[in-house]
Design a protein around this motif. Sequence first.
Motif, PDB file in Angstrom:
ATOM      1  N   LYS A 116      -7.085  10.663   9.533  1.00  0.00           N
ATOM      2  CA  LYS A 116      -6.635  10.912   7.922  1.00  0.00           C
ATOM      3  C   LYS A 116      -7.196  10.126   7.134  1.00  0.00           C
ATOM      4  CE  LYS A 116      -2.639  11.986   5.206  1.00  0.00           C
ATOM      5  NZ  LYS A 116      -3.204  11.179   4.149  1.00  0.00           N
ATOM      6  N   GLY A 117      -7.555  10.317   6.022  1.00  0.00           N
ATOM      7  CA  GLY A 117      -7.814   9.335   5.053  1.00  0.00           C
ATOM      8  C   GLY A 117      -6.677   8.910   4.031  1.00  0.00           C
ATOM      9  N   ALA A 118      -6.679   7.634   3.844  1.00  0.00           N
ATOM     10  CA  ALA A 118      -5.377   7.300   2.870  1.00  0.00           C
ATOM     11  C   ALA A 118      -5.380   7.816   1.717  1.00  0.00           C
ATOM     12  CB  ALA A 118      -5.195   5.734   2.975  1.00  0.00           C
ATOM     13  N   ASP A 119      -4.037   8.258   1.214  1.00  0.00           N
ATOM     14  CA  ASP A 119      -3.977   8.965  -0.017  1.00  0.00           C
ATOM     15  C   ASP A 119      -3.985   7.718  -1.201  1.00  0.00           C
ATOM     16  OD1 ASP A 119      -3.346  10.340  -2.523  1.00  0.00           O
ATOM     17  OD2 ASP A 119      -1.673  10.934  -1.730  1.00  0.00           O
ATOM     18  N   GLN A 120      -5.223   7.148  -1.422  1.00  0.00           N
ATOM     19  CA  GLN A 120      -5.340   5.807  -2.157  1.00  0.00           C
ATOM     20  C   GLN A 120      -5.510   6.309  -3.750  1.00  0.00           C
ATOM     21  OE1 GLN A 120      -8.118   4.017   0.772  1.00  0.00           O
ATOM     22  NE2 GLN A 120      -7.122   2.312  -0.257  1.00  0.00           N
ATOM     23  N   GLY A 121      -5.138   5.320  -4.613  1.00  0.00           N
ATOM     24  CA  GLY A 121      -5.554   5.251  -6.039  1.00  0.00           C
ATOM     25  C   GLY A 121      -5.233   3.955  -6.613  1.00  0.00           C
ATOM     26  N   PRO A 122      -5.845   3.671  -7.652  1.00  0.00           N
ATOM     27  CA  PRO A 122      -5.921   2.323  -8.228  1.00  0.00           C
ATOM     28  C   PRO A 122      -4.359   1.752  -8.546  1.00  0.00           C
ATOM     29  CG  PRO A 122      -6.405   3.940 -10.013  1.00  0.00           C
ATOM     30  CD  PRO A 122      -6.279   4.859  -8.452  1.00  0.00           C
ATOM     31  N   ASP A 123      -3.351   2.392  -8.613  1.00  0.00           N
ATOM     32  CA  ASP A 123      -2.101   1.911  -8.872  1.00  0.00           C
ATOM     33  C   ASP A 123      -1.166   2.008  -7.491  1.00  0.00           C
ATOM     34  OD1 ASP A 123      -2.662   0.927 -11.335  1.00  0.00           O
ATOM     35  OD2 ASP A 123      -2.392   2.873 -12.158  1.00  0.00           O
ATOM     36  N   ARG A 124      -1.783   2.500  -6.390  1.00  0.00           N
ATOM     37  CA  ARG A 124      -1.028   2.772  -5.262  1.00  0.00           C
ATOM     38  C   ARG A 124      -1.132   1.941  -4.052  1.00  0.00           C
ATOM     39  NH1 ARG A 124      -3.114   9.082  -4.841  1.00  0.00           N
ATOM     40  NH2 ARG A 124      -1.981  10.054  -6.858  1.00  0.00           N
ATOM     41  N   PRO A 125      -0.161   1.607  -3.129  1.00  0.00           N
ATOM     42  CA  PRO A 125      -0.173   0.885  -1.974  1.00  0.00           C
ATOM     43  C   PRO A 125      -1.125   1.558  -1.151  1.00  0.00           C
ATOM     44  CG  PRO A 125       1.904   2.035  -2.048  1.00  0.00           C
ATOM     45  CD  PRO A 125       1.501   2.178  -3.504  1.00  0.00           C
ATOM     46  N   PHE A 126      -1.806   0.971  -0.315  1.00  0.00           N
ATOM     47  CA  PHE A 126      -2.680   1.705   0.850  1.00  0.00           C
ATOM     48  C   PHE A 126      -1.967   2.873   1.708  1.00  0.00           C
ATOM     49  CE2 PHE A 126      -4.383   1.192   5.214  1.00  0.00           C
ATOM     50  CZ  PHE A 126      -5.531   2.088   5.078  1.00  0.00           C
ATOM     51  N   LEU A 127      -1.038   2.450   1.860  1.00  0.00           N
ATOM     52  CA  LEU A 127      -0.185   3.454   3.011  1.00  0.00           C
ATOM     53  C   LEU A 127       1.211   3.842   1.892  1.00  0.00           C
ATOM     54  CD1 LEU A 127      -0.355   1.645   6.595  1.00  0.00           C
ATOM     55  CD2 LEU A 127      -1.454   3.734   5.626  1.00  0.00           C
ATOM     56  N   ARG A 128       1.131   4.928   1.593  1.00  0.00           N
ATOM     57  CA  ARG A 128       2.112   5.691   0.858  1.00  0.00           C
ATOM     58  C   ARG A 128       3.275   6.320   1.745  1.00  0.00           C
ATOM     59  NH1 ARG A 128       0.473   9.184  -3.286  1.00  0.00           N
ATOM     60  NH2 ARG A 128       2.266   8.901  -4.317  1.00  0.00           N
ATOM     61  N   ALA A 129       4.351   6.793   1.430  1.00  0.00           N
ATOM     62  CA  ALA A 129       5.326   7.488   2.191  1.00  0.00           C
ATOM     63  C   ALA A 129       4.895   8.406   3.297  1.00  0.00           C
ATOM     64  CB  ALA A 129       6.425   8.005   1.467  1.00  0.00           C
ATOM     65  N   PRO A 130       3.933   9.439   2.805  1.00  0.00           N
ATOM     66  CA  PRO A 130       3.621  10.464   3.590  1.00  0.00           C
ATOM     67  C   PRO A 130       2.714   9.875   4.957  1.00  0.00           C
ATOM     68  CG  PRO A 130       3.274  11.314   1.624  1.00  0.00           C
ATOM     69  CD  PRO A 130       3.543   9.924   1.636  1.00  0.00           C
ATOM     70  N   ASP A 131       1.980   9.009   4.707  1.00  0.00           N
ATOM     71  CA  ASP A 131       1.230   8.463   5.853  1.00  0.00           C
ATOM     72  C   ASP A 131       2.041   7.652   6.761  1.00  0.00           C
ATOM     73  OD1 ASP A 131      -1.059   9.517   4.916  1.00  0.00           O
ATOM     74  OD2 ASP A 131      -1.756   7.821   3.736  1.00  0.00           O
ATOM     75  N   LEU A 132       3.039   6.961   5.967  1.00  0.00           N
ATOM     76  CA  LEU A 132       3.913   5.968   6.928  1.00  0.00           C
ATOM     77  C   LEU A 132       4.926   6.780   7.680  1.00  0.00           C
ATOM     78  CD1 LEU A 132       5.092   3.326   4.224  1.00  0.00           C
ATOM     79  CD2 LEU A 132       3.772   2.935   6.303  1.00  0.00           C
ATOM     80  N   HIS A 133       4.996   8.075   7.246  1.00  0.00           N
ATOM     81  CA  HIS A 133       6.036   8.999   7.908  1.00  0.00           C
ATOM     82  C   HIS A 133       4.823   9.528   9.221  1.00  0.00           C
ATOM     83  CE1 HIS A 133       9.500   9.574   5.877  1.00  0.00           C
ATOM     84  NE2 HIS A 133       9.171   9.849   4.775  1.00  0.00           N
TER      85      HIS A 133
END
Length: 320
Positions: A116-133
């Motif tokens: 899976k690609g990380a759901d990244q953005g300029p103001d987001r952490p690398f790993l957001r909640a869905p990826d951590l789940h």
Amino acid sequence: MKLFKNILVIADEASMSDSVLDRAKWLAQSNDARLTLLDIIDASPDDLEGMFAVLPGRRARDIQDAVMAFHAQRLEGFARTLRESGVEVSTRVLNGTSFIQAIRQVLTEGHDLVLKGADQGPDRPFLRAPDLHLLRKCPCPVWILNGEARAKSGRIMATVDPDPQDRARDALNHRVMELATSLAQQEGAKLDVLNAWHVHEESTLRHSFIKMPADEIQSIISGEQTKSSQRLAHLMAGFREFGDSMRVLHIKGIAADVIPEHVDSEGIDTLVMGTLGRTGISGFFIGNTAETILNRVSCSVLAIKPEGFVSPVQLEDGEQ
């Protein structure tokens, strides 16, 4: 060594990118693996039906069918590109919470890797909640790619914490090493193996309140270093054939600090790590050290569960 044979690729709009497509193709070709491209509409069928209920007659059903067809057609575009390269690909569109549907797909179809690609953005952490789940709860290895990932890794790091007396930990360390060495060999990458060690309560022992002589403290430190070094040597003895292509690092410090620092300073692009918490207990997903590391790195992460891990996500009635 063929690493993976049945790979699930999360291909929703937020995750799919050229990097993910290139890595999926490389893994499939290198491992003679088949791919399943999965797009997940983050709404249940009932939610969609309720949203479109304001439309007259069959219009609601027609629009709902068109939404599903759009996602299916989008996946077929990716699949067509992969098939032209000789890769076996199937596609599937599901409705519901993304990480839950992905894990149920793993349970149903026996996938041995989720990419899976990380759901990244300029103001987001690398790993957001869905990826951590997904990393916490998916029973098979999960590989989250950052936005700069290439088709093949260049610098891989495996993190290990050997303890031959702990069978679950020992087996997980071997699994980490098997995947990391095979991946490095397959992709022609440089491999670092890092084991961080420390002395519990060292700062307390050095406090004036304890009144402990410096030579006694040093004796304790030396003893802990020797035991840790011996455990690491025991683990690495099973991977001697990779000695010329990997660097083994035994570093004093807290793993949650040492590992992210090494990732940054050495330009590591792929971190291979175990996520040992407890096995066989639904709801105990990941160790505290692994959790902290995942929240502090920005490289791609391949996270591996221990044998016997039980996902808290279960199949619904009627699913097999």
